[in-house]
Design an enzyme around this catalytic site. Structure first.
Site, short mmCIF file in Angstrom:
data_model
loop_
_atom_site.label_atom_id
_atom_site.label_comp_id
_atom_site.label_asym_id
_atom_site.label_seq_id
_atom_site.Cartn_x
_atom_site.Cartn_y
_atom_site.Cartn_z
N CYS A 340 -19.68 -0.39 25.09
CA CYS A 340 -18.87 -0.33 23.88
C CYS A 340 -18.44 1.11 23.61
O CYS A 340 -17.29 1.39 23.28
CB CYS A 340 -19.66 -0.89 22.70
SG CYS A 340 -18.86 -0.72 21.11
N TRP A 343 -15.85 2.16 26.16
CA TRP A 343 -14.58 1.48 25.87
C TRP A 343 -13.74 2.34 24.92
O TRP A 343 -12.52 2.40 25.04
CB TRP A 343 -14.85 0.11 25.23
CG TRP A 343 -13.60 -0.66 24.88
CD1 TRP A 343 -12.92 -1.52 25.69
CD2 TRP A 343 -12.89 -0.64 23.63
NE1 TRP A 343 -11.83 -2.04 25.02
CE2 TRP A 343 -11.78 -1.52 23.77
CE3 TRP A 343 -13.06 0.02 22.42
CZ2 TRP A 343 -10.87 -1.75 22.74
CZ3 TRP A 343 -12.14 -0.20 21.40
CH2 TRP A 343 -11.07 -1.07 21.57
N HIS A 344 -14.43 3.01 24.00
CA HIS A 344 -13.70 3.78 22.98
C HIS A 344 -13.05 5.04 23.54
O HIS A 344 -12.11 5.54 22.95
CB HIS A 344 -14.62 4.14 21.82
CG HIS A 344 -14.83 3.00 20.89
ND1 HIS A 344 -15.74 2.01 21.13
CD2 HIS A 344 -14.22 2.66 19.74
CE1 HIS A 344 -15.69 1.12 20.16
NE2 HIS A 344 -14.78 1.48 19.31
N GLY A 345 -13.56 5.54 24.64
CA GLY A 345 -12.91 6.73 25.18
C GLY A 345 -13.71 7.36 26.28
O GLY A 345 -14.93 7.15 26.40
N PHE A 499 -7.58 4.58 22.14
CA PHE A 499 -8.57 3.82 22.91
C PHE A 499 -7.95 2.86 23.91
O PHE A 499 -6.89 2.42 23.81
CB PHE A 499 -9.50 3.05 21.97
CG PHE A 499 -10.17 3.96 20.98
CD1 PHE A 499 -10.46 5.28 21.33
CD2 PHE A 499 -10.49 3.53 19.73
CE1 PHE A 499 -11.07 6.12 20.43
CE2 PHE A 499 -11.09 4.37 18.83
CZ PHE A 499 -11.38 5.66 19.17
#
Lengths: 499, 76
Positions: A340, A343-345, A499
């Site tokens: 997770c 996934w954001h960066g 993102f």
């Protein structure tokens, strides 16, 4: 002569200009969307026309954000449409599995290439002291969102939760649907595709709620998030050591509000716009800071992502590790949140942020029983006081983790904490109040609005539904005026676009 | 139809005295059967029937009726 220039200027509105997407909060978008709605409602009887119109507008919308990379949407749709089709018509379980794996590899591969290549080059350089030059890779905006959206379809077909879609056109609409293409919600095909097939109905309640959400979203994004961001929070996050601890602390509270208003504001507008077109998108935020545990926070924050991770990552992992029981759950949780974060960066701060959340939830898992025992011994297990206490603690835990999320680097995040603990200077608060009454006022207002019960929101939307059309238009106009007043000189991109 | 044996196994794990379970009942409708507890329910069912489910078989389940069918197919 003058006529020509105007026409050129008008036509240039249709061109791709780097870093100038059609943001929902701009007059440019309103202009295009209004034109779109006129055609959309005028030809609402023809499903074919409607579907093609949305697809063309969506591809144009994405073209404005990413230029020729709009072809990526078509590519993603093709890959996943055929993956779903073949999985649906294959009986052999091994071949089904291979098809699923290949489509996951393609989807994640594309995502990985655009988003993470340079991050990993960086890591390799770091560990091997090599000097591989980073590649010049354009990041197509929203790629994490539409990749996950398309993947959920293939996995659902594989798990037999959904029949493969027969019409490529309808599937392309699902993948490219412009309200949720750039920053979600990550809608599921199971809920979305039937809406493409059905007759167009836009009940009054959709319009009332849609306008309410657009207004709420504009207010959250353009008034609260941008104002406190530009005038205060961003400055502290950029150079925490130049400010006292008390300012850093206020920036932590400010950032928690800003990141919520920025992202949920965008979601609200997206959901509102879709409602005006007769589409119901999934709920994405439910007053997350009212949560009384980190786990509950994740059931209220970015719901479309957290439920995606729950269904397609956590559950399979949990089943794999089930012999480890509680430890299996904890391991699955930790891996899920690590991903997770990633996934954001592509940065250490996001990975660490995910890891901290995973760790917090794993700890909560193991301490649940003893905590419950203590509460019962004290006779407070269902008391309102305990609940309030848990909400306050949860909020502060989340706010601290947001520092990792928002800081430009790990050392910058550490600087913020160090300023708060070693250089507090409480007296500066008075100066802050005098210098930034607007910022403080908006932070307080933002949090008050956040803790208003849901029933009030439903009532407000209901009231707006019953307001005659001219009233709705007037209220919307007033809101746009308020937004224009608060708008800072530079338009602030939505945080979640990265993102 | 959900058999008494399966129902009893589920209620036991969730520490419920009684709860009406139909074929269409979904896990998240049953009190206490959340995403974390899911692991315990599946393990208990496997133990009770002396079977081992494949991961994918469990992931495919839509409701408790599906779980009953899966158990029946394995226990044969």
């Amino acid at each position: 002569m003058l006529h020509n220039i105007d026409l050129n200027k008008f036509l240039s509105l249709f061109n791709y200009i780097p870093d100038d997407p059609l943001l929902f909060s701009t007059a440019e978008f309103m202009f295009f969307f209004f034109g779109f709605l006129v055609f959309y409602t005028a030809f609402s009887k023809s499903r074919n026309f409607r579907v093609y119109l949305i697809i063309i507008f969506s591809l144009f919308f994405y073209y404005k954000a990413a230029g020729l990379y709009f072809l990526l949407l078509v590519f993603s749709s093709l890959v996943n449409f055929f993956a779903g089709k073949f999985i649906g018509t294959t009986e052999d379980s091994l071949r089904r599995k291979l098809l699923l794996i290949s489509s996951i590899v393609v989807n994640i591969g594309v995502l990985f290439y655009f988003k993470y290549t340079n991050f990993f080059i960086d890591i390799i350089n770091h560990f091997r002291s090599s000097a591989i030059t980073p590649l010049d890779i354009f990041l197509p905006v929203g790629i994490s969102f539409f990749t996950f959206k398309a993947l959920s379809y293939v996995i659902d077909v594989y798990l037999e939760k959904l029949e493969p879609e027969k019409s490529f056109r309808d599937f392309l609409l699902y993948v490219s649907f412009f309200p949720n293409i750039l920053a979600g919600p990550i809608d599921r095909a199971t809920e979305f595709l039937p809406q493409v097939k059905s007759e167009l109905k836009i009940p009054e309640t959709y319009i009332g709620r849609g306008i309410f959400l657009i207004m709420a979203g504009l207010f959250k994004k353009a008034v609260i998030a941008d104002y406190i961001g530009v005038n205060f929070v961003d400055r502290i996050f950029e150079m925490p050591t130049r400010y006292t601890g008390v300012e850093n602390l206020l920036a932590v509270y400010g950032y928690a509000l800003k990141v919520y208003c920025d992202f949920s504001g965008y979601s609200d507008i997206a959901i509102g716009i879709a409602l005006l077109m007769g589409f119901k998108l999934m709920e994405n935020f439910n007053s997350p800071y009212q949560a009384s545990s980190v786990a509950e926070f994740w059931r209220r924050w970015h719901i479309s992502l957290s439920s995606w991770l729950l269904d397609y990552l956590f559950r399979p992992l949990q089943m794999k590790f089930r012999n480890l029981r509680m430890l299996g759950n904890a391991t699955a949780l930790f891996i899920t949140f690590l991903i997770c974060g990633l996934w954001h960066g592509a940065s250490y701060t996001f990975i660490l942020w995910g890891a901290v959340h995973g760790l917090l939830m794993a700890i909560a898992l193991f301490t649940k029983k003893p905590r419950q025992a203590v509460y019962e011994k004290l006779g407070i297990s269902n008391s309102r006081l305990l609940h309030a206490f848990q909400v306050v603690i949860t909020f502060h835990i989340i706010a601290v983790t947001w520092v990792l999320f928002g800081a430009s680097s790990l050392s910058s995040a550490m600087d913020m904490f160090s300023q708060i603990f070693n250089y507090f200077k409480g007296g500066v608060f008075i100066q802050f109040v005098q210098a930034f009454p607007g910022v403080l006022g908006l932070i307080i207002l933002g949090y008050i609005l956040h803790f208003i019960p849901k029933s009030v929101e439903i009532k407000a939307a209901g009231l707006l539904t019953r307001t005659p059309l001219w009233g709705k238009a007037l209220i919307l106009a007033v809101m746009i005026w308020v937004v224009a007043q608060a708008k800072s000189a530079d338009l602030q991109p939505f945080i979640y676009f990265k993102f | 139809m959900i058999s008494d044996r399966l129902k009893k196994t589920i209620l036991n794990v969730l520490k419920l005295d009684d709860y009406e379970i139909q074929s269409e009942t979904r896990a998240d409708e049953v009190p206490g059967w959340d995403s974390l507890n899911h692991i315990n329910v599946i393990l208990a069912v496997e133990k009770e029937y002396q079977v081992r489910f494949k991961n994918i078989e469990v992931l495919k389940l839509k409701n408790i009726g599906d779980l009953q069918k899966l158990v029946d197919s394995k226990a044969k």
